[in-house]
Motif scaffolding. Structure first.
Motif, PDB file in Angstrom:
ATOM      1  N   GLY A  58      -3.185 -68.544 -20.523  1.00  0.00           N
ATOM      2  CA  GLY A  58      -1.914 -68.239 -19.769  1.00  0.00           C
ATOM      3  C   GLY A  58      -1.833 -67.027 -19.146  1.00  0.00           C
ATOM      4  N   GLU A  59      -0.415 -66.842 -18.634  1.00  0.00           N
ATOM      5  CA  GLU A  59      -0.289 -65.731 -17.709  1.00  0.00           C
ATOM      6  C   GLU A  59      -0.152 -64.248 -18.620  1.00  0.00           C
ATOM      7  N   ILE A  60      -0.769 -63.512 -18.105  1.00  0.00           N
ATOM      8  CA  ILE A  60      -0.992 -61.906 -18.570  1.00  0.00           C
ATOM      9  C   ILE A  60      -0.295 -60.921 -17.804  1.00  0.00           C
ATOM     10  N   THR A  61      -0.343 -61.202 -16.357  1.00  0.00           N
ATOM     11  CA  THR A  61       0.473 -60.261 -15.406  1.00  0.00           C
ATOM     12  C   THR A  61       1.191 -60.882 -14.395  1.00  0.00           C
ATOM     13  N   SER A  62       2.194 -60.342 -13.757  1.00  0.00           N
ATOM     14  CA  SER A  62       2.817 -60.863 -12.663  1.00  0.00           C
ATOM     15  C   SER A  62       3.118 -59.680 -11.645  1.00  0.00           C
TER      16      SER A  62
ATOM     17  N   LEU B 157       1.982 -55.800 -16.714  1.00  0.00           N
ATOM     18  CA  LEU B 157       1.259 -56.576 -17.556  1.00  0.00           C
ATOM     19  C   LEU B 157       1.382 -56.570 -18.952  1.00  0.00           C
ATOM     20  N   GLY B 158       1.658 -57.796 -19.667  1.00  0.00           N
ATOM     21  CA  GLY B 158       2.151 -57.513 -21.090  1.00  0.00           C
ATOM     22  C   GLY B 158       0.867 -57.232 -22.114  1.00  0.00           C
ATOM     23  N   ILE B 159       1.005 -56.193 -22.906  1.00  0.00           N
ATOM     24  CA  ILE B 159       0.162 -55.743 -23.544  1.00  0.00           C
ATOM     25  C   ILE B 159      -0.435 -56.632 -24.525  1.00  0.00           C
ATOM     26  N   GLU B 160       0.806 -57.392 -25.209  1.00  0.00           N
ATOM     27  CA  GLU B 160       0.335 -58.363 -26.507  1.00  0.00           C
ATOM     28  C   GLU B 160      -0.247 -59.790 -25.885  1.00  0.00           C
ATOM     29  N   ARG B 161       0.184 -59.904 -24.541  1.00  0.00           N
ATOM     30  CA  ARG B 161      -0.341 -61.157 -23.890  1.00  0.00           C
ATOM     31  C   ARG B 161      -2.029 -60.952 -23.554  1.00  0.00           C
ATOM     32  N   LEU B 162      -2.205 -59.643 -23.241  1.00  0.00           N
ATOM     33  CA  LEU B 162      -3.547 -59.224 -22.809  1.00  0.00           C
ATOM     34  C   LEU B 162      -4.455 -59.478 -24.193  1.00  0.00           C
TER      35      LEU B 162
ATOM     36  N   GLU C  83      10.691 -58.421 -27.945  1.00  0.00           N
ATOM     37  CA  GLU C  83      10.290 -56.834 -27.509  1.00  0.00           C
ATOM     38  C   GLU C  83       8.781 -56.741 -27.345  1.00  0.00           C
ATOM     39  N   PHE C  84       8.446 -56.650 -26.287  1.00  0.00           N
ATOM     40  CA  PHE C  84       6.698 -56.535 -25.860  1.00  0.00           C
ATOM     41  C   PHE C  84       6.441 -55.132 -25.135  1.00  0.00           C
ATOM     42  N   LEU C  85       5.209 -54.834 -25.369  1.00  0.00           N
ATOM     43  CA  LEU C  85       5.020 -53.531 -24.585  1.00  0.00           C
ATOM     44  C   LEU C  85       4.390 -53.938 -23.203  1.00  0.00           C
TER      45      LEU C  85
ATOM     46  N   ARG D 297       3.583 -67.127 -27.544  1.00  0.00           N
ATOM     47  CA  ARG D 297       3.398 -66.056 -26.582  1.00  0.00           C
ATOM     48  C   ARG D 297       4.394 -65.451 -25.906  1.00  0.00           C
ATOM     49  N   HIS D 298       5.545 -65.759 -26.717  1.00  0.00           N
ATOM     50  CA  HIS D 298       6.856 -64.893 -26.439  1.00  0.00           C
ATOM     51  C   HIS D 298       7.215 -64.164 -27.671  1.00  0.00           C
ATOM     52  N   LEU D 299       7.206 -62.674 -27.199  1.00  0.00           N
ATOM     53  CA  LEU D 299       8.113 -61.988 -28.030  1.00  0.00           C
ATOM     54  C   LEU D 299       9.547 -61.382 -27.670  1.00  0.00           C
TER      55      LEU D 299
ATOM     56  N   VAL E 245      16.659 -57.658 -14.237  1.00  0.00           N
ATOM     57  CA  VAL E 245      15.634 -57.750 -13.295  1.00  0.00           C
ATOM     58  C   VAL E 245      15.176 -59.208 -13.234  1.00  0.00           C
ATOM     59  N   GLU E 246      14.793 -59.570 -14.468  1.00  0.00           N
ATOM     60  CA  GLU E 246      14.256 -60.868 -14.292  1.00  0.00           C
ATOM     61  C   GLU E 246      15.007 -62.104 -14.819  1.00  0.00           C
ATOM     62  N   GLY E 247      16.496 -62.011 -14.380  1.00  0.00           N
ATOM     63  CA  GLY E 247      17.184 -63.457 -14.417  1.00  0.00           C
ATOM     64  C   GLY E 247      17.951 -63.081 -15.807  1.00  0.00           C
TER      65      GLY E 247
ATOM     66  N   SER F 101      16.394 -53.142 -21.203  1.00  0.00           N
ATOM     67  CA  SER F 101      15.667 -53.358 -19.868  1.00  0.00           C
ATOM     68  C   SER F 101      14.646 -54.533 -20.207  1.00  0.00           C
ATOM     69  N   GLN F 102      14.642 -55.581 -19.130  1.00  0.00           N
ATOM     70  CA  GLN F 102      13.445 -56.557 -18.908  1.00  0.00           C
ATOM     71  C   GLN F 102      12.295 -55.908 -18.365  1.00  0.00           C
ATOM     72  N   SER F 103      12.478 -54.883 -17.733  1.00  0.00           N
ATOM     73  CA  SER F 103      11.473 -54.384 -16.974  1.00  0.00           C
ATOM     74  C   SER F 103      11.794 -53.191 -16.424  1.00  0.00           C
ATOM     75  N   VAL F 104      10.880 -52.260 -16.088  1.00  0.00           N
ATOM     76  CA  VAL F 104      11.284 -50.954 -15.595  1.00  0.00           C
ATOM     77  C   VAL F 104      11.160 -50.841 -13.978  1.00  0.00           C
ATOM     78  N   GLN F 105      10.535 -52.094 -13.528  1.00  0.00           N
ATOM     79  CA  GLN F 105      10.215 -52.229 -12.036  1.00  0.00           C
ATOM     80  C   GLN F 105      11.069 -51.444 -11.233  1.00  0.00           C
ATOM     81  N   LEU F 106      12.429 -51.653 -11.417  1.00  0.00           N
ATOM     82  CA  LEU F 106      13.327 -51.382 -10.294  1.00  0.00           C
ATOM     83  C   LEU F 106      13.451 -49.877 -10.364  1.00  0.00           C
TER      84      LEU F 106
HETATM   85  O1  4AD Z   1       6.519 -62.075 -15.337  1.00  0.00           O
HETATM   86  P1  4AD Z   1       7.457 -60.883 -15.985  1.00  0.00           P
HETATM   87  O2  4AD Z   1       8.897 -61.357 -16.381  1.00  0.00           O
HETATM   88  O3  4AD Z   1       7.464 -59.636 -14.682  1.00  0.00           O
HETATM   89  C1  4AD Z   1       8.156 -58.727 -14.775  1.00  0.00           C
HETATM   90  O4  4AD Z   1       9.041 -58.172 -15.535  1.00  0.00           O
HETATM   91  C2  4AD Z   1       7.973 -57.720 -13.459  1.00  0.00           C
HETATM   92  N1  4AD Z   1       9.125 -56.877 -13.206  1.00  0.00           N
HETATM   93  C3  4AD Z   1       6.889 -57.038 -13.603  1.00  0.00           C
HETATM   94  C4  4AD Z   1       6.478 -56.005 -12.417  1.00  0.00           C
HETATM   95  O5  4AD Z   1       6.324 -56.544 -11.437  1.00  0.00           O
HETATM   96  N2  4AD Z   1       6.635 -54.588 -12.522  1.00  0.00           N
HETATM   97  O6  4AD Z   1       6.629 -60.152 -17.114  1.00  0.00           O
HETATM   98  C5  4AD Z   1       5.455 -59.465 -16.783  1.00  0.00           C
HETATM   99  C6  4AD Z   1       4.459 -59.600 -17.872  1.00  0.00           C
HETATM  100  C7  4AD Z   1       4.026 -61.130 -17.935  1.00  0.00           C
HETATM  101  O7  4AD Z   1       3.092 -61.550 -17.075  1.00  0.00           O
HETATM  102  C8  4AD Z   1       3.724 -61.223 -19.386  1.00  0.00           C
HETATM  103  O8  4AD Z   1       2.297 -60.641 -19.651  1.00  0.00           O
HETATM  104  C9  4AD Z   1       4.677 -60.230 -20.007  1.00  0.00           C
HETATM  105  O9  4AD Z   1       5.017 -59.390 -19.102  1.00  0.00           O
HETATM  106  N3  4AD Z   1       5.928 -60.789 -20.764  1.00  0.00           N
HETATM  107  C10 4AD Z   1       5.699 -61.186 -21.917  1.00  0.00           C
HETATM  108  N4  4AD Z   1       5.112 -60.723 -23.066  1.00  0.00           N
HETATM  109  C11 4AD Z   1       5.463 -61.127 -24.318  1.00  0.00           C
HETATM  110  N5  4AD Z   1       6.644 -61.742 -24.714  1.00  0.00           N
HETATM  111  C12 4AD Z   1       7.432 -61.975 -23.642  1.00  0.00           C
HETATM  112  N6  4AD Z   1       8.732 -62.632 -23.830  1.00  0.00           N
HETATM  113  C13 4AD Z   1       7.186 -61.731 -22.267  1.00  0.00           C
HETATM  114  N7  4AD Z   1       7.578 -61.878 -21.113  1.00  0.00           N
HETATM  115  C14 4AD Z   1       6.812 -61.352 -20.140  1.00  0.00           C
END
Ligand code: 4AD
Length: 434
Positions: free
Chosen positions: A356-360, A404-409, A214-216, A210-212, A158-160, A177-182
């Protein structure tokens, strides 16, 4: 029954015969009396005084139940109550080489994480984490969103591709899965506004605070929304969560010495800047150099680096939305602005004070041809996404969402530098045990 220290520390119990179950947190032996600090199963502390003859074999982390009369003594820690004990019942005597003490290297604390999560600091963090999840869920329920679940074993990125974890799935290749968005996008057709909390996986090769791997991931998706709607959802959700946890977890914040006065002020609207303006601002910053070798400054088309995100929010106490990214630095699904070629209808949210970034999030490309073109450009294998393209073939609707990354928040809320300290068992480039 198990009565914890927080409940026992009440004048109603003074003079009563009570008991407390827990672990021996500290022992201070004197000739006649021994002072024990008992840590209960929520991290509460109760001082117990007992005749030293009854404590000969006791060690740190032994699990016990202590019986005695509750009394008040202003010298007793955390509230001025203590138990004048006359009996100890032992569940298990801990080996006397408990590896976690007061001064420990960070590596040891991570190697022994299964024990280190008993430290009171980690207990407080975990309690706040639980409240973050509780109030997030409550916000979605109260605002008529449906909670869903989606698979974690998937066929495509999903994210490259660079951060995909490849796994063997019987005779096939699959990914975590990198994201369940799809999948959430698929579910809006039958359920409208949906959301989920799912672990996401990223094979992040870099070691950062700020990178894990596996994140929630809290993700939401909704039909017939604008970018403005999505921004408002996020402002309301995040403000609601923060407003509530500062009330419900006052003691935990106090223990962690986190000043909550700035959190108490978090409310909509958040600050905003366009990506274009952000780049202009950063170009005036000496510190923002994209390529160290050529000393090249950041320019339109570059992704925001950690340093640039930090600078954009360094002196602000409000989160900041960065709006309108060039498509080429965003994933294939981002919708293109009709009036401006190459511009994506997307916004990232940066936490204040340089966190830094917490949601996208943003709108999703709902035009089949455009989406197919973008997938070719990104080199995605169409056969893995044919199901996703069906969503554009059969009744496509304008829609969007965010993650939104829970751990980032948590990192921002707790004012913690290292993301590893926001969860019990962090997974990083170098750590998969325990
Ligand atoms: O910016 P990301 O990669 O966006 C997505 O995955 C979209 N598909 C989300 C969506 O629109 N449904 O990741 C979203 C958020 C980031 O803003 C960050 O908070 C967190 O996920 N995140 C991470 N948190 C901890 N460790 C990492 N390696 C993270 N990568 C992303």
């Amino acid at each position: 029954m198990n009565i914890r220290s927080a409940e026992l520390k009440h004048d109603d119990y003074i003079g009563k015969y009570v008991s407390i179950k827990g672990w021996i947190h500290r022992i201070r032996k004197q000739k006649e009396n021994t002072f024990l600090l008992i840590r209960d199963d929520r991290g509460g502390i109760m001082q117990c005084i007992i005749d030293s003859s009854k404590t000969n074999n006791l060690t740190i982390e032994s699990s016990v139940e202590i019986f005695g009369i509750l009394q008040k003594d202003t010298r007793a820690p955390e509230g001025g109550y203590e138990i004048k004990a006359d009996e100890i019942s032992i569940f298990s005597i801990s080996k006397n080489d408990y590896p976690i003490g007061e001064y420990q290297s960070l590596d040891l604390l991570l190697d022994k994480r299964h024990l280190a999560i008993r430290t009171r600091r980690m207990i407080m963090v975990s309690k706040i984490r639980s409240s973050v999840l509780y109030f997030s869920r409550k916000w979605f329920i109260d605002n008529d969103w449906i909670e869903v679940t989606a698979p974690i074993i998937v066929k495509g990125s999903v994210e490259g591709g660079s951060t995909l974890f490849k796994i063997k799935y019987f005779d096939e290749d699959a990914y975590l899965s990198q994201s369940v968005q799809l999948y959430l996008e698929a579910m809006i057709f039958s359920l409208g506004r949906v959301w989920s909390i799912t672990p996401s996986f990223r094979a992040e090769k870099s070691r950062t605070v700020r990178h894990l791997t596996e994140f929630l991931h809290l993700e939401a998706e909704a039909p017939w929304v604008s970018l403005e709607d999505l921004i408002k959802f996020q402002e309301e959700l995040i403000s609601y969560v923060i407003q509530n946890i500062v009330k419900s977890n006052k003691q935990e914040f106090e223990f962690l010495k986190r000043n909550i006065s700035e959190l108490e002020k978090i409310s909509p609207p958040f600050d905003r800047i366009t990506y274009e303006k952000a780049i202009d601002k950063l170009r005036n910053e000496e510190l923002i150099i994209v390529d160290k070798d050529s000393s090249r400054k950041i320019e339109y088309g570059d992704d925001l680096t950690i340093d640039s995100e930090r600078i954009l929010t360094l002196n602000s106490s409000k989160p900041l939305f960065v709006i309108g990214y060039p498509l080429k630095i965003k994933p294939f699904y981002v919708k293109e602005e009709i009036s401006k070629e190459g511009l994506g209808i997307a916004a990232d949210l940066l936490a204040p004070n340089g966190f830094g970034e917490i949601t996208s999030g943003g709108l999703r490309e709902d035009d089949l041809q455009k989406l197919e073109k973008r997938m070719v450009l990104e080199g995605l294998q169409k056969s893995n996404y044919d199901w996703y393209l069906d969503l554009r073939r059969y009744g496509s609707v304008p829609h969007g969402g965010f993650g939104l990354g829970i751990e980032r928040l948590m990192r921002w809320i707790l004012n913690i530098t290292d993301i590893k300290d926001t969860l019990p068992f962090p997974r990083t480039l170098r750590r998969i045990y325990p």
